[in-house]
Design a protein around this motif. Structure first.
Motif, PDB file in Angstrom:
ATOM      1  N   HIS A   5       0.839  -1.213   0.000  1.00  0.00           N
ATOM      2  CA  HIS A   5       0.000   0.000   0.000  1.00  0.00           C
ATOM      3  C   HIS A   5       0.870   1.258   0.000  1.00  0.00           C
ATOM      4  O   HIS A   5       2.043   1.224   0.345  1.00  0.00           O
ATOM      5  CB  HIS A   5      -0.990   0.027   1.168  1.00  0.00           C
ATOM      6  N   ILE A   6       0.219   2.344  -0.417  1.00  0.00           N
ATOM      7  CA  ILE A   6       0.824   3.669  -0.332  1.00  0.00           C
ATOM      8  C   ILE A   6       0.068   4.404   0.767  1.00  0.00           C
ATOM      9  O   ILE A   6      -1.178   4.498   0.718  1.00  0.00           O
ATOM     10  CB  ILE A   6       0.713   4.432  -1.670  1.00  0.00           C
ATOM     11  N   GLY A   7       0.788   4.874   1.788  1.00  0.00           N
ATOM     12  CA  GLY A   7       0.150   5.573   2.899  1.00  0.00           C
ATOM     13  C   GLY A   7       0.087   7.066   2.621  1.00  0.00           C
ATOM     14  O   GLY A   7       1.080   7.669   2.226  1.00  0.00           O
ATOM     15  N   ILE A   8      -1.112   7.634   2.790  1.00  0.00           N
ATOM     16  CA  ILE A   8      -1.325   9.059   2.531  1.00  0.00           C
ATOM     17  C   ILE A   8      -1.796   9.723   3.823  1.00  0.00           C
ATOM     18  O   ILE A   8      -2.843   9.352   4.383  1.00  0.00           O
ATOM     19  CB  ILE A   8      -2.384   9.262   1.422  1.00  0.00           C
ATOM     20  N   ALA A   9      -1.019  10.683   4.319  1.00  0.00           N
ATOM     21  CA  ALA A   9      -1.378  11.383   5.561  1.00  0.00           C
ATOM     22  C   ALA A   9      -2.453  12.419   5.252  1.00  0.00           C
ATOM     23  O   ALA A   9      -2.303  13.211   4.306  1.00  0.00           O
ATOM     24  CB  ALA A   9      -0.137  12.068   6.148  1.00  0.00           C
ATOM     25  N   VAL A  10      -3.529  12.401   6.054  1.00  0.00           N
ATOM     26  CA  VAL A  10      -4.631  13.351   5.850  1.00  0.00           C
ATOM     27  C   VAL A  10      -5.035  13.947   7.197  1.00  0.00           C
ATOM     28  O   VAL A  10      -4.929  13.284   8.244  1.00  0.00           O
ATOM     29  CB  VAL A  10      -5.859  12.676   5.189  1.00  0.00           C
ATOM     30  N   SER A  11      -5.526  15.201   7.141  1.00  0.00           N
ATOM     31  CA  SER A  11      -5.963  15.856   8.392  1.00  0.00           C
ATOM     32  C   SER A  11      -7.406  15.496   8.710  1.00  0.00           C
ATOM     33  O   SER A  11      -7.763  15.262   9.854  1.00  0.00           O
ATOM     34  CB  SER A  11      -5.856  17.383   8.244  1.00  0.00           C
ATOM     35  N   GLN A  37      -0.436   3.381  17.182  1.00  0.00           N
ATOM     36  CA  GLN A  37       0.192   4.320  16.245  1.00  0.00           C
ATOM     37  C   GLN A  37      -0.508   5.680  16.257  1.00  0.00           C
ATOM     38  O   GLN A  37      -0.142   6.567  15.501  1.00  0.00           O
ATOM     39  CB  GLN A  37       0.126   3.738  14.814  1.00  0.00           C
ATOM     40  N   SER A  38      -1.571   5.802  17.091  1.00  0.00           N
ATOM     41  CA  SER A  38      -2.356   7.055  17.158  1.00  0.00           C
ATOM     42  C   SER A  38      -2.888   7.456  15.781  1.00  0.00           C
ATOM     43  O   SER A  38      -2.766   8.623  15.355  1.00  0.00           O
ATOM     44  CB  SER A  38      -1.492   8.202  17.724  1.00  0.00           C
ATOM     45  N   VAL A  39      -3.446   6.455  15.065  1.00  0.00           N
ATOM     46  CA  VAL A  39      -3.999   6.726  13.728  1.00  0.00           C
ATOM     47  C   VAL A  39      -5.323   5.998  13.519  1.00  0.00           C
ATOM     48  O   VAL A  39      -5.611   4.992  14.161  1.00  0.00           O
ATOM     49  CB  VAL A  39      -3.039   6.259  12.606  1.00  0.00           C
ATOM     50  N   THR A  40      -6.123   6.556  12.586  1.00  0.00           N
ATOM     51  CA  THR A  40      -7.226   5.796  12.004  1.00  0.00           C
ATOM     52  C   THR A  40      -6.938   5.706  10.510  1.00  0.00           C
ATOM     53  O   THR A  40      -6.594   6.718   9.881  1.00  0.00           O
ATOM     54  CB  THR A  40      -8.589   6.458  12.253  1.00  0.00           C
ATOM     55  N   VAL A  56      -4.314   7.818   6.151  1.00  0.00           N
ATOM     56  CA  VAL A  56      -3.913   7.721   7.560  1.00  0.00           C
ATOM     57  C   VAL A  56      -4.172   9.071   8.219  1.00  0.00           C
ATOM     58  O   VAL A  56      -3.563  10.077   7.835  1.00  0.00           O
ATOM     59  CB  VAL A  56      -2.409   7.368   7.698  1.00  0.00           C
ATOM     60  N   ALA A  57      -5.106   9.069   9.172  1.00  0.00           N
ATOM     61  CA  ALA A  57      -5.471  10.304   9.872  1.00  0.00           C
ATOM     62  C   ALA A  57      -5.016  10.205  11.327  1.00  0.00           C
ATOM     63  O   ALA A  57      -4.989   9.110  11.903  1.00  0.00           O
ATOM     64  CB  ALA A  57      -6.984  10.502   9.812  1.00  0.00           C
ATOM     65  N   ILE A  65       1.644  10.849  12.791  1.00  0.00           N
ATOM     66  CA  ILE A  65       0.935  11.465  11.664  1.00  0.00           C
ATOM     67  C   ILE A  65       0.643  12.938  11.974  1.00  0.00           C
ATOM     68  O   ILE A  65       0.815  13.816  11.122  1.00  0.00           O
ATOM     69  CB  ILE A  65      -0.347  10.702  11.309  1.00  0.00           C
ATOM     70  N   GLN A  66       0.203  13.215  13.229  1.00  0.00           N
ATOM     71  CA  GLN A  66      -0.048  14.619  13.558  1.00  0.00           C
ATOM     72  C   GLN A  66       1.225  15.431  13.441  1.00  0.00           C
ATOM     73  O   GLN A  66       1.250  16.538  12.890  1.00  0.00           O
ATOM     74  CB  GLN A  66      -0.624  14.743  14.976  1.00  0.00           C
ATOM     75  N   LYS A  67       2.351  14.824  13.894  1.00  0.00           N
ATOM     76  CA  LYS A  67       3.635  15.540  13.808  1.00  0.00           C
ATOM     77  C   LYS A  67       4.002  15.799  12.350  1.00  0.00           C
ATOM     78  O   LYS A  67       4.464  16.882  11.973  1.00  0.00           O
ATOM     79  CB  LYS A  67       4.731  14.727  14.521  1.00  0.00           C
ATOM     80  N   TYR A  68       3.752  14.773  11.516  1.00  0.00           N
ATOM     81  CA  TYR A  68       4.059  14.917  10.083  1.00  0.00           C
ATOM     82  C   TYR A  68       3.217  16.024   9.465  1.00  0.00           C
ATOM     83  O   TYR A  68       3.702  16.898   8.749  1.00  0.00           O
ATOM     84  CB  TYR A  68       3.795  13.574   9.393  1.00  0.00           C
ATOM     85  N   LEU A  69       1.915  16.023   9.799  1.00  0.00           N
ATOM     86  CA  LEU A  69       1.003  17.030   9.232  1.00  0.00           C
ATOM     87  C   LEU A  69       1.388  18.437   9.687  1.00  0.00           C
ATOM     88  O   LEU A  69       1.372  19.396   8.909  1.00  0.00           O
ATOM     89  CB  LEU A  69      -0.445  16.722   9.641  1.00  0.00           C
TER      90      LEU A  69
END
Ligand SMILES: CC[C@H](C(=O)O)C(=O)SCCNC(=O)CCNC(=O)[C@H](O)C(C)(C)COP(=O)(O)OP(=O)(O)OC[C@H]1O[C@@H](n2cnc3c(N)ncnc32)[C@H](O)[C@@H]1OP(=O)(O)O
Ligand SMILES: [Co+2]
Length: 135
Positions: A5-11, A37-40, A56-57, A65-69
């Protein structure tokens, strides 16, 4: 190894799901929260033999993910490769000089065991290796 899979970070997961459904013409087949992982996550099948997409939200304010966003905003976050034996692959990758972000595989979404490699040892691309969990 095959691209799983390709993971896409979203807010905003709902907005991103609606956008992707409009783009692809098909909806998500699964939403799953991985508390560790603190993600949905929200998954979209690829075509025959193609990699899935994983939205990945963040869950909470302190996960990766939040840090990345906060730092980079939404976008392609990681590439995940499926392997047959994640333990053997982790040993091989360590031997070959890659920096693993964990000692042992941990439970991921979509019935997988996962391990991440630090992007500084993979040409700036965050890599996840994953293995289907045997029931
Ligand atoms: C497991 C559930 C699900 C699944 O498929 O089953 C998922 O995929 S969940 C995905 C979310 N989980 C993770 O990403 C876990 C692995 N990630 C981490 O451990 C961290 O995000 C880490 C170590 C990659 C970065 O964390 P750190 O606290 O060091 O953040 P910095 O911003 O200081 O980053 C350091 C350095 O790395 C660069 N970086 C960070 N994230 C990425 C990325 N996604 N792709 C490429 N590069 C990345 C960042 O820019 C910094 O580089 P620098 O040159 O110093 O600016
Ligand atoms: Co992933």
């Amino acid at each position: 190894m095959r691209l799983e899979h390709i993971g896409i970070a979203v807010s905003n997961l709902e907005e991103s799901e609606a956008l992707l459904e409009k783009l692809l013409g098909r909806g998500s087949y699964k939403r799953e929260t991985v508390a560790e992982q603190s993600v949905t996550t929200s998954f979209y099948r690829g075509g025959a033999g193609e990699a899935k997409l994983e939205l990945v939200a963040p869950e909470g304010a302190t996960g990766p993910i939040q840090k990345y966003l906060d730092k980079r905003g939404p976008g392609i976050h990681h590439l995940a490769f499926e392997v047959d034996d994640i333990h053997a692959e982790m040993r091989r990758l360590r031997r070959d000089g890659f920096e693993l972000l964990q000692e042992v595989p941990t439970p991921g979404a979509d019935n997988k065991l996962v391990c991440f490699l630090h992007p500084k040892s993979t040409n700036g691309v965050l890599v996840e290796i994953c293995q289907s969990r045997r029931e």
